[in-house]
Design a protein around this motif. Structure first.
Motif, PDB file in Angstrom:
ATOM      1  N   THR A 128       0.834  -1.212   0.000  1.00 36.34           N
ATOM      2  CA  THR A 128       0.000   0.000   0.000  1.00 36.34           C
ATOM      3  C   THR A 128       0.869   1.263   0.000  1.00 36.34           C
ATOM      4  O   THR A 128       0.524   2.251  -0.642  1.00 36.34           O
ATOM      5  CB  THR A 128      -0.953   0.012   1.207  1.00 36.34           C
ATOM      6  OG1 THR A 128      -0.190  -0.073   2.404  1.00 36.34           O
ATOM      7  CG2 THR A 128      -1.941  -1.121   1.138  1.00 36.34           C
ATOM      8  N   THR A 129       1.993   1.209   0.708  1.00 36.38           N
ATOM      9  CA  THR A 129       2.909   2.362   0.693  1.00 36.38           C
ATOM     10  C   THR A 129       3.435   2.557  -0.725  1.00 36.38           C
ATOM     11  O   THR A 129       3.509   3.673  -1.241  1.00 36.38           O
ATOM     12  CB  THR A 129       4.090   2.116   1.663  1.00 36.38           C
ATOM     13  OG1 THR A 129       3.577   1.746   2.933  1.00 36.38           O
ATOM     14  CG2 THR A 129       4.949   3.351   1.804  1.00 36.38           C
ATOM     15  N   ARG A 130       3.779   1.430  -1.369  1.00 41.83           N
ATOM     16  CA  ARG A 130       4.324   1.519  -2.729  1.00 41.83           C
ATOM     17  C   ARG A 130       3.272   1.983  -3.725  1.00 41.83           C
ATOM     18  O   ARG A 130       3.579   2.724  -4.670  1.00 41.83           O
ATOM     19  CB  ARG A 130       4.921   0.185  -3.119  1.00 41.83           C
ATOM     20  CG  ARG A 130       6.198  -0.041  -2.309  1.00 41.83           C
ATOM     21  CD  ARG A 130       6.425  -1.466  -2.012  1.00 41.83           C
ATOM     22  NE  ARG A 130       6.823  -2.175  -3.196  1.00 41.83           N
ATOM     23  CZ  ARG A 130       7.818  -3.037  -3.218  1.00 41.83           C
ATOM     24  NH1 ARG A 130       8.505  -3.254  -2.125  1.00 41.83           N
ATOM     25  NH2 ARG A 130       8.122  -3.655  -4.303  1.00 41.83           N
ATOM     26  N   VAL A 173       0.344  14.086   9.555  1.00 42.58           N
ATOM     27  CA  VAL A 173      -0.545  13.982  10.728  1.00 42.58           C
ATOM     28  C   VAL A 173      -0.612  12.524  11.147  1.00 42.58           C
ATOM     29  O   VAL A 173      -0.705  11.633  10.296  1.00 42.58           O
ATOM     30  CB  VAL A 173      -1.982  14.449  10.380  1.00 42.58           C
ATOM     31  CG1 VAL A 173      -2.913  14.276  11.582  1.00 42.58           C
ATOM     32  CG2 VAL A 173      -1.996  15.883   9.921  1.00 42.58           C
ATOM     33  N   ASP A 174      -0.567  12.287  12.449  1.00 40.34           N
ATOM     34  CA  ASP A 174      -0.777  10.917  12.936  1.00 40.34           C
ATOM     35  C   ASP A 174      -1.327  10.999  14.354  1.00 40.34           C
ATOM     36  O   ASP A 174      -0.998  11.925  15.095  1.00 40.34           O
ATOM     37  CB  ASP A 174       0.539  10.126  12.926  1.00 40.34           C
ATOM     38  CG  ASP A 174       0.299   8.631  12.791  1.00 40.34           C
ATOM     39  OD1 ASP A 174       0.644   8.067  11.743  1.00 40.34           O
ATOM     40  OD2 ASP A 174      -0.250   8.024  13.745  1.00 40.34           O
ATOM     41  N   HIS A 175      -2.174  10.038  14.717  1.00 34.92           N
ATOM     42  CA  HIS A 175      -2.716  10.081  16.082  1.00 34.92           C
ATOM     43  C   HIS A 175      -1.836   9.305  17.066  1.00 34.92           C
ATOM     44  O   HIS A 175      -2.106   9.326  18.254  1.00 34.92           O
ATOM     45  CB  HIS A 175      -4.168   9.577  16.115  1.00 34.92           C
ATOM     46  CG  HIS A 175      -4.314   8.126  15.783  1.00 34.92           C
ATOM     47  ND1 HIS A 175      -5.492   7.448  15.903  1.00 34.92           N
ATOM     48  CD2 HIS A 175      -3.411   7.226  15.324  1.00 34.92           C
ATOM     49  CE1 HIS A 175      -5.322   6.187  15.542  1.00 34.92           C
ATOM     50  NE2 HIS A 175      -4.080   6.041  15.181  1.00 34.92           N
ATOM     51  N   GLY A 199      -2.852  14.181  15.797  1.00 35.06           N
ATOM     52  CA  GLY A 199      -4.294  14.394  15.800  1.00 35.06           C
ATOM     53  C   GLY A 199      -5.020  13.331  15.025  1.00 35.06           C
ATOM     54  O   GLY A 199      -4.405  12.488  14.361  1.00 35.06           O
ATOM     55  N   ASP A 200      -6.336  13.388  15.112  1.00 35.92           N
ATOM     56  CA  ASP A 200      -7.184  12.399  14.452  1.00 35.92           C
ATOM     57  C   ASP A 200      -7.496  12.871  13.027  1.00 35.92           C
ATOM     58  O   ASP A 200      -8.231  13.838  12.838  1.00 35.92           O
ATOM     59  CB  ASP A 200      -8.470  12.232  15.264  1.00 35.92           C
ATOM     60  CG  ASP A 200      -9.440  11.272  14.591  1.00 35.92           C
ATOM     61  OD1 ASP A 200      -9.022  10.529  13.699  1.00 35.92           O
ATOM     62  OD2 ASP A 200     -10.627  11.291  14.959  1.00 35.92           O
ATOM     63  N   ALA A 201      -6.948  12.171  12.053  1.00 39.06           N
ATOM     64  CA  ALA A 201      -7.170  12.429  10.625  1.00 39.06           C
ATOM     65  C   ALA A 201      -7.154  13.934  10.330  1.00 39.06           C
ATOM     66  O   ALA A 201      -6.187  14.616  10.667  1.00 39.06           O
ATOM     67  CB  ALA A 201      -8.449  11.766  10.166  1.00 39.06           C
ATOM     68  N   ALA A 215      -3.674   9.379   2.147  1.00 43.25           N
ATOM     69  CA  ALA A 215      -4.106   8.719   3.384  1.00 43.25           C
ATOM     70  C   ALA A 215      -4.005   7.213   3.186  1.00 43.25           C
ATOM     71  O   ALA A 215      -4.829   6.623   2.501  1.00 43.25           O
ATOM     72  CB  ALA A 215      -5.534   9.135   3.728  1.00 43.25           C
ATOM     73  N   ASN A 216      -2.971   6.614   3.775  1.00 40.47           N
ATOM     74  CA  ASN A 216      -2.803   5.161   3.706  1.00 40.47           C
ATOM     75  C   ASN A 216      -3.286   4.606   5.045  1.00 40.47           C
ATOM     76  O   ASN A 216      -2.511   4.449   5.980  1.00 40.47           O
ATOM     77  CB  ASN A 216      -1.331   4.827   3.447  1.00 40.47           C
ATOM     78  CG  ASN A 216      -1.123   3.339   3.198  1.00 40.47           C
ATOM     79  OD1 ASN A 216      -2.089   2.591   3.050  1.00 40.47           O
ATOM     80  ND2 ASN A 216       0.124   2.915   3.158  1.00 40.47           N
ATOM     81  N   LEU A 217      -4.593   4.354   5.151  1.00 42.96           N
ATOM     82  CA  LEU A 217      -5.209   3.995   6.438  1.00 42.96           C
ATOM     83  C   LEU A 217      -5.838   2.612   6.321  1.00 42.96           C
ATOM     84  O   LEU A 217      -5.156   1.649   6.042  1.00 42.96           O
ATOM     85  CB  LEU A 217      -6.227   5.077   6.824  1.00 42.96           C
ATOM     86  CG  LEU A 217      -5.650   6.496   7.025  1.00 42.96           C
ATOM     87  CD1 LEU A 217      -6.748   7.528   7.103  1.00 42.96           C
ATOM     88  CD2 LEU A 217      -4.765   6.562   8.255  1.00 42.96           C
TER      89      LEU A 217
HETATM   90  N1  SAH Z   1       1.844   6.612   5.690  1.00 48.40           N
HETATM   91  C1  SAH Z   1       2.669   5.465   6.048  1.00 48.40           C
HETATM   92  C2  SAH Z   1       2.127   4.745   7.253  1.00 48.40           C
HETATM   93  C3  SAH Z   1       0.756   4.135   7.071  1.00 48.40           C
HETATM   94  S1  SAH Z   1       0.275   3.128   8.472  1.00 48.40           S
HETATM   95  C4  SAH Z   1       2.793   4.543   4.846  1.00 48.40           C
HETATM   96  O1  SAH Z   1       2.053   4.679   3.903  1.00 48.40           O
HETATM   97  O2  SAH Z   1       3.630   3.652   4.850  1.00 48.40           O
HETATM   98  C5  SAH Z   1      -1.123   3.963   9.045  1.00 48.40           C
HETATM   99  C6  SAH Z   1      -0.786   5.087   9.998  1.00 48.40           C
HETATM  100  O3  SAH Z   1      -2.026   5.763  10.219  1.00 48.40           O
HETATM  101  C7  SAH Z   1      -0.283   4.651  11.372  1.00 48.40           C
HETATM  102  O4  SAH Z   1       0.891   5.366  11.674  1.00 48.40           O
HETATM  103  C8  SAH Z   1      -1.422   5.017  12.323  1.00 48.40           C
HETATM  104  O5  SAH Z   1      -0.967   5.464  13.587  1.00 48.40           O
HETATM  105  C9  SAH Z   1      -2.108   6.159  11.565  1.00 48.40           C
HETATM  106  N2  SAH Z   1      -3.536   6.356  11.860  1.00 48.40           N
HETATM  107  C10 SAH Z   1      -4.510   5.416  11.937  1.00 48.40           C
HETATM  108  N3  SAH Z   1      -5.699   5.990  12.199  1.00 48.40           N
HETATM  109  C11 SAH Z   1      -5.488   7.334  12.281  1.00 48.40           C
HETATM  110  C12 SAH Z   1      -6.331   8.454  12.538  1.00 48.40           C
HETATM  111  N4  SAH Z   1      -7.640   8.329  12.757  1.00 48.40           N
HETATM  112  N5  SAH Z   1      -5.789   9.684  12.551  1.00 48.40           N
HETATM  113  C13 SAH Z   1      -4.448   9.839  12.337  1.00 48.40           C
HETATM  114  N6  SAH Z   1      -3.611   8.816  12.104  1.00 48.40           N
HETATM  115  C14 SAH Z   1      -4.114   7.568  12.057  1.00 48.40           C
END
Ligand code: SAH
Length: 280
Positions: A128-130, A173-175, A199-201, A215-217
């Protein structure tokens, strides 16, 4: 050295009683069972339990209650899993980038991303990162990335890559406070300026300010936050979404389809979706 907090038993059981023993192991709270090479007509299992040495007597008695069963404690060697992972981590290519572990002492170049693989998610090894990196590259070659927001920045790798690809600025940003520390370290290792926000998203941010929001979530979170994420991008901005499986794509398309043109990409079972204009 022994791993603290883990007990392990080598259990030899006649094959007809193996199922009975397995049920008992799970009833007793095993955290995992491995099949060792068999011993004649008997099965040999290694079973792991939480607990400290000295707590095994009652458990051993219960396991030996299965007919013909022998059980004895075995050592669980202590393994530094981070060190083990790092030993196997070597520089590799991801699209236009070369991802290099920090101990290779490479001078950061325009297409080099230095990572400290022991810290935080986002060493570039995950599909997903790639996929996100590839989307960022395509956008950089087209309309340009402009101001970038990396939500769930983890190690900060995507934001740093965006800066390498010519983004005007990037914000992570990261929570998770650990992720913020990891991203700060990676910004330093890669010699880029990357402001970070815990923070949250998108909640802590003003609306409509970013040309590229990556956003890689996870699929459920992306669906829940579709309007929040959409509100963060500028009028001609776009979203780069991943952390989803190809099977999640129909639900993602339902959630984002009314928000702009969609462009899907895949890598095996993983997928990414770009929402919004991708042309110049
Ligand atoms: N962006 C990097 C990491 C992705 S992993 C990549 O692509 O490799 C997902 C990241 O999202 C984790 O660090 C996790 O702490 C963060 N995360 C998950 N839910 C979140 C939210 N609601 N708000 C902010 N960050 C969040």
């Amino acid at each position: 050295m022994r791993e603290p907090g883990v007990l392990a038993f080598r259990v030899t059981v006649p094959r007809p009683y193996e199922d009975q023993l397995l049920c008992l192991l799970w009833e007793c709270g095993t955290q995992g069972v491995l099949h060792a090479p068999e011993d004649g007509a008997a099965s040999v299992l290694i079973a792991y339990f939480p607990g400290e040495a000295g707590a095994e007597t009652g458990l051993l008695d219960r396991l030996r209650s299965v007919p013909g069963t022998q059980a004895e404690p075995v050592d669980v060697p202590r393994v530094d899993w981070v060190a083990r992972f790092c030993e196997g981590f070597h520089a590799f290519h991801a699209g236009a980038f070369c991802i290099v572990p920090v101990w290779d002492e490479t001078v950061p170049g325009p297409r080099t991303l230095v990572v400290d693989p022991g810290r935080g998610f986002g060493t570039g090894t995950h599909q997903t990162t790639r996929l996100c990196l590839a989307c960022l590259e395509r956008l950089a070659a087209g309309p340009g990335l402009g101001r970038v927001l990396d939500i769930g920045t983890g190690s900060g790798l995507l934001a740093i890559a965006a800066l390498r690809l010519g983004a005007r600025a990037a914000l992570g940003v990261d929570h998770d406070p650990e992720a913020i520390l990891s991203a700060a370290r990676h910004a330093q290792l890669n010699q880029v300026s990357l402001p970070l926000l815990a923070g949250d998203a998108g909640r802590p941010l003003q609306r409509g300010r970013f040309d590229t929001v990556v956003a890689n979530l996870t699929a459920p979170l992306l669906i829940e936050k579709s309007l929040e994420l959409d509100g963060l991008r500028s009028a001609r901005g776009r979203l780069v979404l991943s952390g989803l499986l190809a099977v999640d794509m129909p639900d993602l398309c339902d959630a984002y389809g009314s928000l702009g043109p969609l462009e899907e990409s895949r890598d095996g079972e993983w997928a990414a979706l770009v929402v919004g204009p991708t042309g110049t």
